[in-house]
Write an enzyme that holds these catalytic residues in place. Structure first.
Site, PDB file in Angstrom:
ATOM      1  N   ASN A  79      16.337  25.479 -86.887  1.00 22.80           N
ATOM      2  CA  ASN A  79      17.809  25.391 -86.987  1.00 22.80           C
ATOM      3  C   ASN A  79      18.357  24.147 -86.278  1.00 22.80           C
ATOM      4  O   ASN A  79      19.193  24.224 -85.384  1.00 22.80           O
ATOM      5  CB  ASN A  79      18.496  26.675 -86.505  1.00 22.80           C
TER       6      ASN A  79
ATOM      7  N   HIS B 282      22.096  24.958 -74.444  1.00 27.71           N
ATOM      8  CA  HIS B 282      23.422  24.521 -74.881  1.00 27.71           C
ATOM      9  C   HIS B 282      24.036  23.720 -73.747  1.00 27.71           C
ATOM     10  O   HIS B 282      23.645  23.872 -72.591  1.00 27.71           O
ATOM     11  CB  HIS B 282      24.311  25.716 -75.221  1.00 27.71           C
TER      12      HIS B 282
ATOM     13  N   ASP C 154      12.585  32.309 -76.528  1.00 30.73           N
ATOM     14  CA  ASP C 154      13.777  31.953 -77.315  1.00 30.73           C
ATOM     15  C   ASP C 154      14.621  30.930 -76.539  1.00 30.73           C
ATOM     16  O   ASP C 154      15.861  30.990 -76.560  1.00 30.73           O
ATOM     17  CB  ASP C 154      14.609  33.188 -77.688  1.00 30.73           C
TER      18      ASP C 154
ATOM     19  N   ASN D  17      21.662  35.957 -78.613  1.00 27.39           N
ATOM     20  CA  ASN D  17      21.523  36.745 -79.831  1.00 27.39           C
ATOM     21  C   ASN D  17      20.042  36.933 -80.147  1.00 27.39           C
ATOM     22  O   ASN D  17      19.354  35.947 -80.337  1.00 27.39           O
ATOM     23  CB  ASN D  17      22.216  36.019 -80.991  1.00 27.39           C
TER      24      ASN D  17
END
Ligand code: DOR
Ligand code: ZN
Ligand code: ZN
Length: 424
Positions: free
Chosen positions: A93, A308, A304, A277
């Site tokens: 992504n 950010h 994961d 998430n």
């Protein structure tokens, strides 16, 4: 090189003192520490420290190309090395999405330039991860993708997922799924529960994950593909995976440290460093995940790692993006919470982060045996240090674990016998 007097886990999970001899990037000899040390180019004294196979993280976000302000392949790989990881698998992504052979190649090139840990790229299931059109699986495999996933979003159409599984099966490739039914989620930032109620937030229900897990298990049964479930966080998902394994369906699964350690009740306030998430769920879900990891229903631990920027996370619980960083705290967190107090065997934790991911994804690393690549991590089990995001090698500082006092910090990491991280 010889790593002298290291504490090494034997097959029974008992610690033994060994000298590890490394030649041409491979473990060439494992000697009893009582034996004299051979001549060697370099001698590393590891007395009192734990030596394990380099950790493997099969679910990480490196953000390059497209989001280099959050992380680059180089900073991500350095953060991984600092956390004791020697192999990481990165999610597609990015921007552009890793949905073409060119981007797979770009990721591999950047990883080689960084020259740190081994970076294995996943490719997207659908173009731009939009769920509308399948990518060219054969070309992506040819380019070096190790599996297909639209991580970040769930594949909403069952037909699309089934087509993807059929194709992946033909190519002998796994399908890795972020399980989330969007119709049940719609803008909710945290899980259903006491925190959401208290703050008047919409809650993400457990079924939004488990419905996809159940659907995909059936599709895996129908197609015969190796289906791997991302970041399991609910009791219901654990139950479905356990039952599927019992009847021989080819399903494997992963769980993250935060879903083993934190519940939604632990969220201290409207701080987006607690937003990820899948979200932190109930205490009951945490217990189910722990049980699943212990009985092997959940095969592996992944971070994961989702960096950010501070500006993005400052937007608050409702608007900030989902995700927390993971590399540099994963092993110390789990060691301190579960192994140090005697709840888990050290060998179980190490296995779920090394040999098990190697088995699930058929990697030629993850074991401390003669002939294996010298992907190695040296760990100090004694010194206690506080988690301080300012010291992270990652560009991301978004963690809920700031200030936690932990033991089990990696101090040195080798990839193919080359030191890629050394503490001080
Ligand atoms: O917390 C998450 N962060 N979950 C996801 O599904 C995506 C990831 C990201 O890319 O930031
Ligand atoms: Zn995901
Ligand atoms: Zn992810």
């Amino acid at each position: 090189m010889i790593i002298k007097n290291a504490s090494v886990l034997n097959e029974e999970g008992v610690l033994e003192r060994k000298h590890i001899v490394v030649q041409d990037g491979v473990i060439s000899k494992i000697q009893d520490a009582a034996e004299a040390v051979e001549e060697a180019g370099e001698i590393v004294e590891a007395e009192g420290k734990l030596l394990i196979p380099g950790l493997i993280d099969m679910h990480v976000h490196l953000r390059e190309p497209g989001f280099e302000h959050k992380e680059t392949i180089e900073t991500g790989a350095r953060s991984a090395a600092k956390g004791g990881f020697t192999t990481i698998a990165c999610m597609p992504n990015t921007r552009p999405v890793t949905d073409s052979a060119e981007i797979v190649q770009l990721v591999k090139d950047k990883a080689r330039e960084a020259g740190l840990v081994k970076v294995l790229p996943y490719a997207a299931i659908t173009k731009n991860e939009l769920g509308r059109e399948l990518t060219d699986f054969a070309a992506l495999k040819e380019a070096g993708a190790i599996g297909f996933t639209d991580d970040g979003v769930g594949v909403q159409s069952a037909q699309m997922m089934k087509d993807a599984m059929k194709l992946a099966k033909e190519l002998d490739m796994p399908v890795i799924a972020h399980c989330e039914d969007n119709s049940l989620v719609e803008g909710a930032p945290v899980a259903e529960g006491t925190f959401a109620d208290k703050h008047g937030l919409k809650g993400i229900p457990n079924e939004s994950e488990a419905i996809h897990v159940g659907r995909d298990i059936l599709l895996s049964e129908a197609t015969g593909v190796h289906y791997h479930v991302c970041h399991v966080s609910t009791e219901q998902s654990v139950r479905l995976i356990r039952q599927a394994k019992q009847i021989g369906i080819k399903v494997t699964a992963e769980v993250c440290p935060h879903h083993l350690l934190l519940s939604e009740e632990d969220i201290p306030g409207m701080d987006a460093n607690w937003k990820m998430n899948p979200p932190l769920r109930s205490r009951r879900d945490v217990e189910a995940c722990i049980e699943g990891l212990l009985d092997g229903t959940l095969d592996i631990i992944v971070t994961d790692h989702a960096p950010h920027s501070e500006e993005e996370k400052a937007k608050g619980m409702q608007l900030a993006p989902f995700g927390i960083v993971g590399f540099e705290t994963a092993f110390p967190l789990l060691y301190t919470a579960f192994v140090a107090p005697g709840k888990w065997d050290l060998s179980l934790l190490v296995q779920r982060m090394t040999a098990d991911p190697a088995r699930v994804f058929r990697l030629n690393t993850g074991s401390l045996t003669v002939g294996a690549p010298a992907d190695l991590t040296l760990i100090d089990l004694n010194e206690e240090k506080e988690v301080d995001p300012a010291t992270f090698a990652s560009k991301g500082h978004n963690t809920p674990f700031t200030g936690w006092k932990l033991k089990g910090w990696p101090v040195k990491t080798w990839v193919d016998g080359r030191a890629v991280w050394s503490e001080a």
